[in-house]
Design an enzyme around this catalytic site. Structure first.
Site, mmCIF file in Angstrom:
data_model
loop_
_atom_site.group_PDB
_atom_site.id
_atom_site.type_symbol
_atom_site.label_atom_id
_atom_site.label_comp_id
_atom_site.label_asym_id
_atom_site.label_seq_id
_atom_site.Cartn_x
_atom_site.Cartn_y
_atom_site.Cartn_z
ATOM 1 N N GLN A 119 51.327 55.902 73.505
ATOM 2 C CA GLN A 119 52.531 56.205 74.283
ATOM 3 C C GLN A 119 52.192 57.240 75.356
ATOM 4 O OE1 GLN A 119 56.075 56.778 71.358
ATOM 5 N NE2 GLN A 119 54.244 57.080 70.163
ATOM 6 N N ASN A 120 50.977 57.788 75.275
ATOM 7 C CA ASN A 120 50.615 58.892 76.169
ATOM 8 C C ASN A 120 50.286 58.394 77.567
ATOM 9 O OD1 ASN A 120 50.895 60.314 73.852
ATOM 10 N ND2 ASN A 120 48.726 60.729 73.544
ATOM 11 N N VAL A 121 50.557 59.269 78.527
ATOM 12 C CA VAL A 121 50.298 58.920 79.930
ATOM 13 C C VAL A 121 49.126 59.734 80.478
ATOM 14 C CG1 VAL A 121 52.739 58.309 80.284
ATOM 15 C CG2 VAL A 121 51.968 60.640 80.833
ATOM 16 N N HIS A 137 53.680 53.569 77.962
ATOM 17 C CA HIS A 137 54.561 54.331 78.853
ATOM 18 C C HIS A 137 53.908 54.621 80.205
ATOM 19 C CE1 HIS A 137 56.978 55.798 75.091
ATOM 20 N NE2 HIS A 137 57.310 54.583 75.469
ATOM 21 N N GLU A 234 53.332 66.997 60.472
ATOM 22 C CA GLU A 234 54.722 66.873 60.008
ATOM 23 C C GLU A 234 55.032 65.408 59.719
ATOM 24 O OE1 GLU A 234 56.469 69.694 59.983
ATOM 25 O OE2 GLU A 234 55.055 70.905 61.156
ATOM 26 N N ALA A 250 45.314 66.060 63.980
ATOM 27 C CA ALA A 250 44.492 64.865 64.191
ATOM 28 C C ALA A 250 43.031 65.201 64.481
ATOM 29 C CB ALA A 250 45.076 64.047 65.339
HETATM 30 C C1 BJW Z 1 50.385 66.469 65.933
HETATM 31 C C2 BJW Z 1 49.635 67.554 66.281
HETATM 32 C C3 BJW Z 1 48.289 67.448 66.001
HETATM 33 C C4 BJW Z 1 51.604 68.035 66.839
HETATM 34 N N1 BJW Z 1 47.805 66.344 65.434
HETATM 35 N N2 BJW Z 1 49.988 65.374 65.380
HETATM 36 C C5 BJW Z 1 67.564 52.369 70.035
HETATM 37 C C6 BJW Z 1 66.722 51.263 70.123
HETATM 38 C C7 BJW Z 1 65.956 51.039 71.271
HETATM 39 C C8 BJW Z 1 66.023 51.914 72.352
HETATM 40 C C9 BJW Z 1 66.854 53.011 72.245
HETATM 41 C C10 BJW Z 1 67.617 53.232 71.121
HETATM 42 N N3 BJW Z 1 68.348 54.347 71.310
HETATM 43 C C11 BJW Z 1 68.045 54.833 72.536
HETATM 44 C C12 BJW Z 1 67.141 54.032 73.119
HETATM 45 C C13 BJW Z 1 66.566 54.234 74.449
HETATM 46 C C14 BJW Z 1 65.370 55.121 74.566
HETATM 47 C C15 BJW Z 1 65.067 55.862 73.272
HETATM 48 O O1 BJW Z 1 64.272 55.451 72.455
HETATM 49 N N4 BJW Z 1 65.656 57.032 73.092
HETATM 50 C C16 BJW Z 1 65.450 57.825 71.872
HETATM 51 C C17 BJW Z 1 65.051 59.241 72.250
HETATM 52 C C18 BJW Z 1 66.685 57.753 71.040
HETATM 53 N N5 BJW Z 1 64.247 54.309 74.974
HETATM 54 C C19 BJW Z 1 64.056 53.959 76.241
HETATM 55 O O2 BJW Z 1 64.831 54.260 77.136
HETATM 56 C C20 BJW Z 1 62.844 53.098 76.527
HETATM 57 N N6 BJW Z 1 63.190 51.931 77.218
HETATM 58 C C21 BJW Z 1 64.013 51.003 76.705
HETATM 59 O O3 BJW Z 1 64.542 51.134 75.616
HETATM 60 O O4 BJW Z 1 64.165 49.900 77.498
HETATM 61 C C22 BJW Z 1 65.164 48.947 77.139
HETATM 62 C C23 BJW Z 1 66.406 49.265 77.920
HETATM 63 C C24 BJW Z 1 66.395 49.073 79.275
HETATM 64 C C25 BJW Z 1 67.554 49.338 79.994
HETATM 65 C C26 BJW Z 1 68.676 49.841 79.352
HETATM 66 C C27 BJW Z 1 68.643 50.091 77.997
HETATM 67 C C28 BJW Z 1 67.487 49.797 77.268
HETATM 68 C C29 BJW Z 1 61.868 53.858 77.413
HETATM 69 C C30 BJW Z 1 61.318 55.065 76.747
HETATM 70 C C31 BJW Z 1 60.389 55.810 77.697
HETATM 71 C C32 BJW Z 1 59.910 57.117 77.091
HETATM 72 N N7 BJW Z 1 59.261 57.882 78.091
HETATM 73 C C33 BJW Z 1 58.655 59.158 77.719
HETATM 74 C C34 BJW Z 1 58.251 59.892 79.032
HETATM 75 C C35 BJW Z 1 56.997 59.253 79.640
HETATM 76 C C36 BJW Z 1 56.636 59.872 80.943
HETATM 77 C C37 BJW Z 1 56.235 61.334 80.805
HETATM 78 O O5 BJW Z 1 55.245 61.655 80.098
HETATM 79 O O6 BJW Z 1 56.896 62.146 81.427
HETATM 80 O O7 BJW Z 1 57.511 58.952 76.881
HETATM 81 S S1 BJW Z 1 59.706 60.202 76.716
HETATM 82 C C38 BJW Z 1 58.390 60.894 75.757
HETATM 83 O O8 BJW Z 1 58.586 60.514 74.371
HETATM 84 C C39 BJW Z 1 57.101 60.170 76.222
HETATM 85 C C40 BJW Z 1 56.421 59.907 74.915
HETATM 86 O O9 BJW Z 1 55.483 58.865 75.066
HETATM 87 C C41 BJW Z 1 57.567 59.581 73.995
HETATM 88 C C42 BJW Z 1 57.247 59.746 72.528
HETATM 89 O O10 BJW Z 1 56.966 61.075 72.223
HETATM 90 P P1 BJW Z 1 55.817 61.419 71.174
HETATM 91 O O11 BJW Z 1 54.519 61.004 71.706
HETATM 92 O O12 BJW Z 1 56.197 60.912 69.849
HETATM 93 O O13 BJW Z 1 55.843 63.018 71.229
HETATM 94 P P2 BJW Z 1 56.749 64.068 70.414
HETATM 95 O O14 BJW Z 1 56.681 65.354 71.112
HETATM 96 O O15 BJW Z 1 58.105 63.523 70.156
HETATM 97 O O16 BJW Z 1 56.036 64.176 68.996
HETATM 98 C C43 BJW Z 1 54.768 64.768 68.856
HETATM 99 C C44 BJW Z 1 54.288 64.611 67.428
HETATM 100 O O17 BJW Z 1 52.980 65.114 67.338
HETATM 101 C C45 BJW Z 1 55.126 65.357 66.386
HETATM 102 O O18 BJW Z 1 55.415 64.474 65.321
HETATM 103 C C46 BJW Z 1 54.204 66.467 65.910
HETATM 104 O O19 BJW Z 1 54.389 66.808 64.537
HETATM 105 C C47 BJW Z 1 52.855 65.847 66.133
HETATM 106 N N8 BJW Z 1 51.749 66.779 66.312
HETATM 107 N N9 BJW Z 1 50.496 68.513 66.839
HETATM 108 C C48 BJW Z 1 48.663 65.344 65.134
HETATM 109 N N10 BJW Z 1 47.464 68.483 66.291
#
Ligand code: BJW
Ligand code: ZN
Length: 264
Positions: A119-121, A137, A234, A250
């Site tokens: 998911q990383n950019v 992403h 976590e 990790a």
């Molecule tokens: C360690 C560590 C160590 C710490 N070792 N681990 C229900 C169903 C489907 C969709 C939705 C829904 N409800 C809402 C939605 C829409 C939405 C969504 O999911 N929202 C939720 C927040 C509720 N999704 C979207 O909008 C997506 N598109 C979509 O659904 O299209 C269909 C559609 C179209 C039109 C209308 C409606 C629907 C698109 C999602 C795009 C996400 N983009 C981002 C930004 C990217 C650009 C940027 O970088 O700026 O992507 S958001 C951000 O979150 C980024 C990440 O890839 C993504 C995930 O985050 P990630 O990687 O999990 O990071 P963290 O910080 O959350 O977690 C870090 C983890 O690491 C933690 O667990 C720590 O414990 C751990 N950690 N240190 C290992 N050393």
């Protein structure tokens, strides 16, 4: 009383005890696996010094997500959104892949079939030598014209002019990442879904698994009979699907696991 042997690992100023039995079980699962998928999130880059999104110190802290990571925000104020991304690009020029990226890249030559899905950019999987990475992403190093759709790679940081303009049509360019409310690149999503459906093991590393549809890949793999291993200090939203939970950073857990898996 008999207590399970724990591999004690240091992370920052914390010490984490990781159950040796869990590590061995995960290694055993991986040793007999033909098709392996690694699915990563921001946590895999944390030990490189890249902030995660959620939680204390996360990237979203101090930023309302809607202000920087939606098409509406970009439409309202492209310069403000570009400043946010330009600063992240600048920060990324100063970091290097960590041992977790290295192991995940090495696995491409270890398993008969292997797919790295992120998911990383940030591009750090590629920087570690990973050849084929599905970037769900997008990439922060990719720039796309909102006018004609022309895409280009641009690694300059800072960018010389903000907001950048398309050399083909003069239109405004945007970061080539996927914002909330936008569809994921169809080919990337199709490749990732097919790999998750067919895998023997899905190793989920460093994601909170709250963002869909990416997080749904874990459910896809588990319901198709794939075994899920979670690597995260976590419990994530999909921890209940995991056969083995390796609770540690990790960059420490993956090298230990890799060593136990050994040369197959
Ligand atoms: C360690 C560590 C160590 C710490 N070792 N681990 C229900 C169903 C489907 C969709 C939705 C829904 N409800 C809402 C939605 C829409 C939405 C969504 O999911 N929202 C939720 C927040 C509720 N999704 C979207 O909008 C997506 N598109 C979509 O659904 O299209 C269909 C559609 C179209 C039109 C209308 C409606 C629907 C698109 C999602 C795009 C996400 N983009 C981002 C930004 C990217 C650009 C940027 O970088 O700026 O992507 S958001 C951000 O979150 C980024 C990440 O890839 C993504 C995930 O985050 P990630 O990687 O999990 O990071 P963290 O910080 O959350 O977690 C870090 C983890 O690491 C933690 O667990 C720590 O414990 C751990 N950690 N240190 C290992 N050393
Ligand atoms: Zn253009």
């Amino acid at each position: 009383m008999h207590r399970p042997r724990a591999a004690t690992v240091r992370f920052g100023n914390r010490i984490q005890g990781m159950n040796q039995g869990d590590l061995s079980r995960a290694a055993e699962i991986l040793r007999s696996a033909g098709r392996v998928v690694a699915f990563t999130g921001a946590g895999v880059s944390a030990e490189s010094g890249v902030p995660t999104f959620r939680g204390a110190g996360g990237l979203w802290e101090g930023h309302a997500v809607q202000q920087v990571a939606t098409p509406e925000a970009f439409h309202a104020d492209p310069l403000m959104v570009w400043r946010f991304y330009d600063q992240r690009r600048i920060n990324l020029t100063k970091v290097r892949p960590n041992p977790a990226h290295t192991v995940l890249a090495r696995w491409q030559d270890r398993f008969p079939s292997y797919q790295l899905v992120t998911q990383n950019v940030d591009g750090l999987h590629h920087a570690a030598g990973a050849r084929e990475v599905v970037e769900l992403h997008g990439s922060i190093w990719c720039v796309r014209c909102v006018g004609c759709g022309h895409e280009r790679e641009d690694r300059s940081a800072p960018l010389p002019d903000l907001p950048p303009r398309c050399s083909a049509c003069g239109g405004l360019e945007r970061p080539g990442v996927v914002w909330f409310g936008e569809y994921l690149p169809a080919r990337a999503m199709a490749l990732a879904t097919a790999a998750a459906e067919a895998c023997d093991v899905l190793v989920v590393v460093g994601t909170s698994a709250v963002v869909y549809p990416a997080a749904g890949l874990v459910e896809v793999a588990a319901s198709a009979g794939g075994k899920v291993i979670e690597v995260n200090p976590e419990a994530s939203q999909v921890a209940h699907l995991a056969e083995v939970e390796l609770r540690g950073p990790a960059g420490v857990v993956l090298p230990l696991l890799d060593e136990l898996v050994g040369d197959r």
